[in-house]
Design a protein around this motif. Structure first.
Motif, short mmCIF file in Angstrom:
data_model
loop_
_atom_site.label_atom_id
_atom_site.label_comp_id
_atom_site.label_asym_id
_atom_site.label_seq_id
_atom_site.Cartn_x
_atom_site.Cartn_y
_atom_site.Cartn_z
N TYR A 1 0.83 -1.20 0.00
CA TYR A 1 0.00 0.00 0.00
C TYR A 1 0.86 1.25 0.00
O TYR A 1 1.83 1.35 0.75
CB TYR A 1 -0.89 0.04 1.24
N VAL B 1 -3.29 0.12 -3.68
CA VAL B 1 -3.20 -1.12 -2.91
C VAL B 1 -2.33 -2.16 -3.61
O VAL B 1 -2.23 -3.31 -3.16
CB VAL B 1 -4.59 -1.71 -2.61
N ARG C 1 2.78 1.11 3.61
CA ARG C 1 2.62 0.12 4.66
C ARG C 1 2.37 -1.23 4.04
O ARG C 1 2.00 -1.31 2.87
CB ARG C 1 1.49 0.50 5.61
N GLY D 1 0.38 -4.85 3.33
CA GLY D 1 -0.98 -5.00 2.83
C GLY D 1 -2.00 -5.40 3.87
O GLY D 1 -1.78 -5.30 5.07
N THR D 2 -3.15 -5.83 3.38
CA THR D 2 -4.30 -6.18 4.21
C THR D 2 -3.93 -7.20 5.27
O THR D 2 -3.18 -8.13 5.02
CB THR D 2 -5.41 -6.77 3.33
N GLY D 3 -4.45 -6.98 6.46
CA GLY D 3 -4.21 -7.90 7.55
C GLY D 3 -3.11 -7.46 8.47
O GLY D 3 -3.01 -7.89 9.60
N ALA D 4 -2.30 -6.52 8.01
CA ALA D 4 -1.22 -6.01 8.86
C ALA D 4 -1.71 -4.75 9.54
O ALA D 4 -2.19 -3.83 8.90
CB ALA D 4 0.01 -5.72 8.03
#
Lengths: 114, 115
Positions: free
Chosen positions: A31, A50, A94, A96-99
């Motif tokens: 991201y 993303v 940053r 990706g998703t889940g972090a």
């Protein structure tokens, strides 16, 4: 560790001129974001990405365009600069998703439009 | 849409004293993250502390701690033993964990630590 690097750091433009801000990150983050910072308004999201080849509009996208042709780079363009675009611009990245990790910021780019 | 409010535009504190910065937010979500970022005169944004909404225990990082009141939607930052290097803008930020995971920032509080 370079982290997130923005170029240029400072720029003065005349109304109607165009320019591109470059953001490069070496952390393999999915991201990436472009924010503008204005006094009393915090950071407002312009555009974000993303992943490589994808972009999306944020809160204040008008007058800006972006591209993410390579995963490590996120470009912010002003096609016809206006005085209202005088601001400090921050790029951030940053994982990706889940972090739930933090945003990693560049040092900012101060743009003045006369 | 989420909003973040910081009602104190400017604050000052004497060196070695304790100061608390306020932050409130508006959301209908139950799962989210809250952050405090520091921006010294160098302009670099630095993460100070992070809180996960599902954790009841308040986060602490050395001299920095938070008072997280989920029901009241309040997330204040306490700085103990203030140092001159704490002089900075402090931004409260909200993040909802979804695709894109965009952050919403408050307007900031300018903190001056006085010698």
């Amino acid at each position: 560790n370079a982290g997130v690097t923005q170029t240029p750091k400072f720029r003065v433009l005349k109304t109607g001129q165009s320019m591109t801000l470059l953001c490069a990150q070496d952390m393999n983050h999915e991201y990436m974001y472009w924010y503008r910072q204005d006094p009393g308004m915090g950071l407002r999201l312009i555009h974000y990405s993303v992943g490589e080849g994808t972009t999306a509009k944020g809160e204040v996208p008008d007058g800006y365009n972006v591209s993410r042709l390579k995963k490590q780079n996120f470009l912010l363009g002003l096609e016809s600069a206006a005085p209202s675009q005088t601001s400090v611009y921050f790029c951030a990245s940053r994982p990706g998703t889940g972090a739930a990790g933090e945003l990693f910021f560049g040092e900012g780019s101060r743009l003045t439009v006369l | 849409a989420q909003t973040v409010t910081q009602s104190q535009p400017e604050m000052s504190v004497q060196e070695a004293e304790t100061v608390t910065l306020s932050c409130t937010y508006d959301t209908s979500e139950s799962n989210y993250y809250l952050f405090w970022y520091k921006q010294p005169p160098s302009r670099q944004m630095i993460l100070v502390i992070r809180q996960e909404a599902y954790k009841q225990q308040n986060a602490t990082e050395n001299r920095f701690s938070v008072n997280f009141q989920k029901a009241a939607k309040s997330f204040s930052l306490k700085i103990s033993d203030s140092q001159l290097g704490d002089t900075a803008m402090y931004f409260c930020a909200f993040m909802k964990p979804y695709y894109g995971q965009n952050f919403v920032f408050g307007p900031g509080t300018r903190l001056s630590v006085l010698p």
